[in-house]
Motif scaffolding. Structure first.
Motif, PDB file in Angstrom:
ATOM      1  N   ASN A  42      51.927  77.533  12.451  1.00 42.50           N
ATOM      2  CA  ASN A  42      51.833  77.143  11.031  1.00 42.50           C
ATOM      3  C   ASN A  42      51.016  75.854  10.936  1.00 42.50           C
ATOM      4  O   ASN A  42      50.702  75.231  11.963  1.00 42.50           O
ATOM      5  CB  ASN A  42      53.243  77.030  10.409  1.00 42.50           C
ATOM      6  N   HIS A  99      49.703  69.868  17.358  1.00 41.39           N
ATOM      7  CA  HIS A  99      49.749  70.229  18.780  1.00 41.39           C
ATOM      8  C   HIS A  99      48.807  71.324  19.259  1.00 41.39           C
ATOM      9  O   HIS A  99      48.745  71.586  20.452  1.00 41.39           O
ATOM     10  CB  HIS A  99      51.187  70.649  19.143  1.00 41.39           C
ATOM     11  N   ASP A 110      54.211  77.472   6.173  1.00 42.21           N
ATOM     12  CA  ASP A 110      55.358  76.845   6.825  1.00 42.21           C
ATOM     13  C   ASP A 110      56.623  76.997   5.975  1.00 42.21           C
ATOM     14  O   ASP A 110      56.619  76.637   4.797  1.00 42.21           O
ATOM     15  CB  ASP A 110      55.049  75.344   7.010  1.00 42.21           C
ATOM     16  N   ASP A 153      67.906  77.474  21.510  1.00 44.36           N
ATOM     17  CA  ASP A 153      68.599  78.633  20.979  1.00 44.36           C
ATOM     18  C   ASP A 153      67.659  79.786  20.610  1.00 44.36           C
ATOM     19  O   ASP A 153      67.632  80.828  21.269  1.00 44.36           O
ATOM     20  CB  ASP A 153      69.441  78.200  19.762  1.00 44.36           C
ATOM     21  N   LYS A 190      66.194  87.953  20.141  1.00 51.26           N
ATOM     22  CA  LYS A 190      66.404  88.355  18.743  1.00 51.26           C
ATOM     23  C   LYS A 190      65.180  87.958  17.939  1.00 51.26           C
ATOM     24  O   LYS A 190      64.776  86.802  17.944  1.00 51.26           O
ATOM     25  CB  LYS A 190      67.637  87.652  18.157  1.00 51.26           C
ATOM     26  N   GLU A 203      65.496  67.071  11.452  1.00 51.69           N
ATOM     27  CA  GLU A 203      65.314  68.353  12.143  1.00 51.69           C
ATOM     28  C   GLU A 203      65.849  68.263  13.573  1.00 51.69           C
ATOM     29  O   GLU A 203      66.474  69.180  14.079  1.00 51.69           O
ATOM     30  CB  GLU A 203      63.827  68.735  12.222  1.00 51.69           C
TER      31      GLU A 203
HETATM   32  N1  LIG Z   1      66.259  84.432  17.301  1.00 49.03           N
HETATM   33  C1  LIG Z   1      67.357  83.738  17.442  1.00 49.03           C
HETATM   34  O1  LIG Z   1      68.178  83.977  18.321  1.00 49.03           O
HETATM   35  C2  LIG Z   1      67.585  82.595  16.495  1.00 49.03           C
HETATM   36  C3  LIG Z   1      68.607  81.671  16.770  1.00 49.03           C
HETATM   37  C4  LIG Z   1      68.764  80.599  15.913  1.00 49.03           C
HETATM   38  C5  LIG Z   1      67.920  80.453  14.816  1.00 49.03           C
HETATM   39  N2  LIG Z   1      66.957  81.365  14.572  1.00 49.03           N
HETATM   40  C6  LIG Z   1      66.046  81.228  13.434  1.00 49.03           C
HETATM   41  O2  LIG Z   1      65.298  80.048  13.604  1.00 49.03           O
HETATM   42  C7  LIG Z   1      64.902  79.564  12.329  1.00 49.03           C
HETATM   43  C8  LIG Z   1      65.120  78.076  12.281  1.00 49.03           C
HETATM   44  O3  LIG Z   1      64.307  77.484  13.264  1.00 49.03           O
HETATM   45  P1  LIG Z   1      63.905  75.949  13.217  1.00 49.03           P
HETATM   46  O4  LIG Z   1      65.112  75.147  12.974  1.00 49.03           O
HETATM   47  O5  LIG Z   1      63.098  75.718  14.422  1.00 49.03           O
HETATM   48  O6  LIG Z   1      63.072  75.839  11.863  1.00 49.03           O
HETATM   49  P2  LIG Z   1      61.503  75.970  11.526  1.00 49.03           P
HETATM   50  O7  LIG Z   1      60.849  76.941  12.399  1.00 49.03           O
HETATM   51  O8  LIG Z   1      61.415  76.175  10.069  1.00 49.03           O
HETATM   52  O9  LIG Z   1      60.958  74.521  11.885  1.00 49.03           O
HETATM   53  C9  LIG Z   1      61.438  73.423  11.150  1.00 49.03           C
HETATM   54  C10 LIG Z   1      60.282  72.548  10.654  1.00 49.03           C
HETATM   55  O10 LIG Z   1      59.765  71.797  11.757  1.00 49.03           O
HETATM   56  C11 LIG Z   1      58.351  71.942  11.806  1.00 49.03           C
HETATM   57  N3  LIG Z   1      57.975  71.751  13.194  1.00 49.03           N
HETATM   58  C12 LIG Z   1      58.082  72.631  14.221  1.00 49.03           C
HETATM   59  N4  LIG Z   1      57.757  72.040  15.374  1.00 49.03           N
HETATM   60  C13 LIG Z   1      57.433  70.778  15.084  1.00 49.03           C
HETATM   61  C14 LIG Z   1      57.017  69.667  15.868  1.00 49.03           C
HETATM   62  N5  LIG Z   1      56.914  69.751  17.196  1.00 49.03           N
HETATM   63  N6  LIG Z   1      56.743  68.506  15.243  1.00 49.03           N
HETATM   64  C15 LIG Z   1      56.873  68.395  13.894  1.00 49.03           C
HETATM   65  N7  LIG Z   1      57.279  69.395  13.108  1.00 49.03           N
HETATM   66  C16 LIG Z   1      57.545  70.579  13.700  1.00 49.03           C
HETATM   67  C17 LIG Z   1      58.089  73.298  11.230  1.00 49.03           C
HETATM   68  O11 LIG Z   1      56.767  73.395  10.780  1.00 49.03           O
HETATM   69  C18 LIG Z   1      59.121  73.339  10.104  1.00 49.03           C
HETATM   70  O12 LIG Z   1      58.619  72.675   8.966  1.00 49.03           O
HETATM   71  C19 LIG Z   1      65.711  80.320  11.314  1.00 49.03           C
HETATM   72  O13 LIG Z   1      64.869  81.252  10.670  1.00 49.03           O
HETATM   73  C20 LIG Z   1      66.754  81.058  12.134  1.00 49.03           C
HETATM   74  O14 LIG Z   1      67.126  82.291  11.571  1.00 49.03           O
HETATM   75  C21 LIG Z   1      66.775  82.418  15.402  1.00 49.03           C
END
Ligand SMILES: NC(=O)c1ccc[n+]([C@@H]2O[C@H](COP(=O)([O-])OP(=O)(O)OC[C@H]3O[C@@H](n4cnc5c(N)ncnc54)[C@H](O)[C@@H]3O)[C@@H](O)[C@H]2O)c1
Ligand SMILES: [Zn+2]
Length: 345
Positions: free
Chosen positions: A37, A44, A64, A129, A135, A170
């Motif tokens: 995104n 990065h 994003d 996670d 998944k 975050e």
């Molecule tokens: N597949 C699975 O087993 C599993 C498990 C838990 C959660 N999830 C899913 O994961 C999602 C949540 O993931 P998340 O918490 O990573 O949220 P996300 O992917 O929305 O990232 C959070 C924010 O951080 C930003 N970001 C990412 N890397 C960054 C970096 N290095 N520096 C600065 N900003 C950065 C992203 O652009 C976004 O705005 C949910 O959709 C959830 O359903 C999946």
């Protein structure tokens, strides 16, 4: 560099934990499509691209945010794959947080009935996670993650350095998933966490990520499709998902809701004498020390209760809760009485 093996017979793969500079060894594909995104890309992507030599690398940049975790974004990935003529020898890489990883994995799983997928998670939550366990999927107006596949990646690269650009909220949010696995599966790890400094000490943080992945790896290799022990990873989530929903997915981050959900699950465990007051306070104090929220006031108990039946973790109208049984062990609790649930809400 640390290598953690996810043991799933013919779907086994390695999680590489360390500086990404030295280890893109599993990428031998003719073409690579990186899904990311704008935010992650701006911060990065140039450092990632410098690791690829003489390959055809394409980039698909999606909007994003969780609200874009939908079919339209997946279609965009697939269209990119067609435009660049990816074939069965090509690779899709997810480069971002859990939102990107879940969609990139899903697209890889359905493009030409499945091409290789590699995940490079860049948030704490996705490193400990979401990137582990296969998944994948998207949200629909009917609910979160309702469409998707179990589709294991070929490798996962975890580089703690990406986390330095993550905003603090975050980052902290991701810590609740670390607490979750410690409470459910590893008492020693829990005790180590009580004395560690994950906010300032990179070695501590790296170990916490490693141990969380090892625990999840072990759980998944015993129960890939969540028929039994993998359910332990939903500790705090039955409550947490409703807290997220009632806040329209905008009031709380996932990990914040899970932290408050853990406290509710502990109340259940306390009532049923599965943990002591002291153990419950230790868990609470650990969450607090990370800066995670722990109290959530339920305004309308009946509404909250009815939402339990909409959670997809509740099978055939059976309510399922994960509660700790002491620190380091968990138990699946099915159909606790309505009175008990209302009393702890
Ligand atoms: N597949 C699975 O087993 C599993 C498990 C838990 C959660 N999830 C899913 O994961 C999602 C949540 O993931 P998340 O918490 O990573 O949220 P996300 O992917 O929305 O990232 C959070 C924010 O951080 C930003 N970001 C990412 N890397 C960054 C970096 N290095 N520096 C600065 N900003 C950065 C992203 O652009 C976004 O705005 C949910 O959709 C959830 O359903 C999946
Ligand atoms: Zn979670």
């Amino acid at each position: 560099m640390k290598i953690i093996k996810i043991d799933l017979q013919d779907r086994s793969y390695n999680v590489y934990l360390g500086n990404i500079d030295s280890n893109l060894n599993e990428i031998h594909h003719n073409k690579v499509l990186i899904v990311t995104n704008p935010r992650v890309s701006a911060l990065h992507i140039s450092s990632l691209l410098s690791k690829f030599h003489s390959k055809q690398v394409f980039i698909c940049t999606l909007k994003d945010g969780e609200i874009y975790k939908n079919m339209q974004s997946v279609e965009e990935i697939l269209n990119n794959a067609f435009i660049h003529k990816l074939d069965r020898k090509s690779l899709i890489i997810g480069f971002g947080g859990g939102v990107i990883g879940d969609m990139a994995g899903f697209a890889a799983g359905i493009y030409q009935r499945g091409i290789d997928f590699i995940n490079i998670p860049t948030t704490l939550l996705s490193q400990v996670d979401a990137s582990i366990g296969g998944k994948t999927g998207i949200n629909t107006p009917f609910g979160k993650n309702l469409i998707g596949l179990f589709y294991q990646p070929k490798a996962v690269y975890i580089d703690v350095n990406f986390l330095s650009t993550l905003n603090k909220r975050e980052f902290i949010s991701g810590l609740s998933e670390i607490v979750k696995v410690a409470v459910c599966f590893d008492r020693n790890f829990f005790e180590w966490l009580e004395n560690a400094d994950l906010l300032n000490n990179k070695d501590n943080l790296t170990y916490a990520i490693q141990r969380s992945i090892e625990i999840k790896a072990d759980v998944i290799s015993k129960d890939e499709r969540e028929d039994s022990v993998r359910a332990g990873l939903n500790y705090g989530h039955t409550f947490g998902h409703i807290i997220e929903l009632l806040g329209n997915y905008s009031t709380y981050l996932h990990g914040e809701a899970i932290s408050m959900g853990i406290i509710k699950a502990n109340k259940l465990a306390l009532e049923l004498n599965r943990i002591t007051k002291k153990e419950s306070s230790r868990i609470e104090n650990l969450l607090l020390s990370f800066g995670l929220p722990i109290s959530y006031e339920v305004n309308n108990k009946d509404e909250f209760y009815n939402n339990f039946y909409l959670d997809k973790k509740s099978q055939n109208d059976k309510l399922r809760f994960i509660i700790p049984n002491g620190i380091g062990k968990m138990e699946i609790l099915e159909n606790p009485s309505k009175e008990l649930l209302l009393s702890i809400l």
